[in-house]
Motif scaffolding. Sequence first.
Motif, PDB file in Angstrom:
ATOM      1  N   ASN A  61      -5.304   2.414  -8.767  1.00 46.94           N
ATOM      2  CA  ASN A  61      -6.079   3.265  -7.884  1.00 46.94           C
ATOM      3  C   ASN A  61      -7.533   2.826  -7.990  1.00 46.94           C
ATOM      4  OD1 ASN A  61      -7.346   5.310  -6.499  1.00 46.94           O
ATOM      5  ND2 ASN A  61      -6.484   6.973  -7.717  1.00 46.94           N
ATOM      6  N   LEU A  62      -8.036   2.222  -6.930  1.00 46.69           N
ATOM      7  CA  LEU A  62      -9.440   1.818  -6.891  1.00 46.69           C
ATOM      8  C   LEU A  62     -10.190   2.787  -5.995  1.00 46.69           C
ATOM      9  CD1 LEU A  62      -9.112  -2.055  -6.438  1.00 46.69           C
ATOM     10  CD2 LEU A  62      -9.465  -0.769  -8.552  1.00 46.69           C
ATOM     11  N   ASP A  63     -11.259   3.348  -6.512  1.00 46.51           N
ATOM     12  CA  ASP A  63     -12.102   4.246  -5.733  1.00 46.51           C
ATOM     13  C   ASP A  63     -13.223   3.416  -5.124  1.00 46.51           C
ATOM     14  OD1 ASP A  63     -13.228   6.457  -4.598  1.00 46.51           O
ATOM     15  OD2 ASP A  63     -13.903   7.351  -6.477  1.00 46.51           O
ATOM     16  N   LEU A  64     -13.049   3.093  -3.840  1.00 43.70           N
ATOM     17  CA  LEU A  64     -14.031   2.288  -3.115  1.00 43.70           C
ATOM     18  C   LEU A  64     -14.700   3.156  -2.064  1.00 43.70           C
ATOM     19  CD1 LEU A  64     -11.793  -0.861  -2.504  1.00 43.70           C
ATOM     20  CD2 LEU A  64     -13.495  -0.567  -4.294  1.00 43.70           C
ATOM     21  N   ILE A  65     -16.021   3.143  -2.072  1.00 45.16           N
ATOM     22  CA  ILE A  65     -16.785   3.877  -1.073  1.00 45.16           C
ATOM     23  C   ILE A  65     -17.778   2.904  -0.464  1.00 45.16           C
ATOM     24  CG2 ILE A  65     -18.356   5.804  -0.629  1.00 45.16           C
ATOM     25  CD1 ILE A  65     -17.145   7.173  -3.141  1.00 45.16           C
TER      26      ILE A  65
ATOM     27  N   VAL B 175      -3.001   3.841  -2.649  1.00 45.12           N
ATOM     28  CA  VAL B 175      -3.129   3.027  -3.865  1.00 45.12           C
ATOM     29  C   VAL B 175      -2.361   1.731  -3.649  1.00 45.12           C
ATOM     30  CG1 VAL B 175      -3.445   5.009  -5.411  1.00 45.12           C
ATOM     31  CG2 VAL B 175      -1.147   4.141  -4.989  1.00 45.12           C
ATOM     32  N   ARG B 176      -2.635   0.748  -4.472  1.00 44.38           N
ATOM     33  CA  ARG B 176      -1.964  -0.553  -4.366  1.00 44.38           C
ATOM     34  C   ARG B 176      -0.888  -0.653  -5.437  1.00 44.38           C
ATOM     35  NH1 ARG B 176      -2.859  -5.665  -1.667  1.00 44.38           N
ATOM     36  NH2 ARG B 176      -4.020  -4.212  -0.423  1.00 44.38           N
TER      37      ARG B 176
ATOM     38  N   ASN C  14       0.871  -1.167   0.000  1.00 38.68           N
ATOM     39  CA  ASN C  14       0.000   0.000   0.000  1.00 38.68           C
ATOM     40  C   ASN C  14       0.904   1.212   0.000  1.00 38.68           C
ATOM     41  OD1 ASN C  14      -2.540  -1.218   0.012  1.00 38.68           O
ATOM     42  ND2 ASN C  14      -2.439  -1.581   2.201  1.00 38.68           N
ATOM     43  N   THR C  15       0.635   2.130  -0.885  1.00 36.01           N
ATOM     44  CA  THR C  15       1.452   3.322  -1.009  1.00 36.01           C
ATOM     45  C   THR C  15       0.534   4.516  -1.241  1.00 36.01           C
ATOM     46  OG1 THR C  15       3.363   4.274  -2.138  1.00 36.01           O
ATOM     47  CG2 THR C  15       1.869   2.954  -3.486  1.00 36.01           C
TER      48      THR C  15
END
Length: 148
Positions: free
Chosen positions: A119-123, A95-96, A83-84
């Motif tokens: 970059n995954l945008d998870l909500i 981001v991973r 994770n960075t």
Amino acid sequence: MKETLYSKISTPILSVVDTFEFTKNLDVALRSVDIKKLKETFEKSSLLNHPEVEDFLLQGSITFKRFNNLDEKIELLSVEDINTKCSACSLGKTVRAYHVKYKKQGVFSVVYSSSFAINLDLINGELYDFAWCNFYLNKEEMSQFTRI
């Protein structure tokens, strides 16, 4: 008739359950650095018609090109995920990143490394967006960042 999926911030692309399955399959595909597996991941989640997928797969094929060059016979040694933080578009967002160590089969035993990030945008567990992250902190920069 092809179904067109609309997303981008306002509505989730996948439900919580489907997002969990998608991210699990995506991680496996990214670790394999195989564009066919990456495409299959989007196909399994019925996302091939999503407007962002074509560009995502194109950049994936560019990112994975060195690992899939049949003339060079690449041997993957390890794939480490970390994770960075994004350093540009989504400044500071986690981001991973995947750090790949590999060698080219042949006379010399040189170990190479390469990294890429997503970059995954998870909500609330739902997927809203996905993209490659082209500018992120490396492992050494992250260790300095976490000391602050």
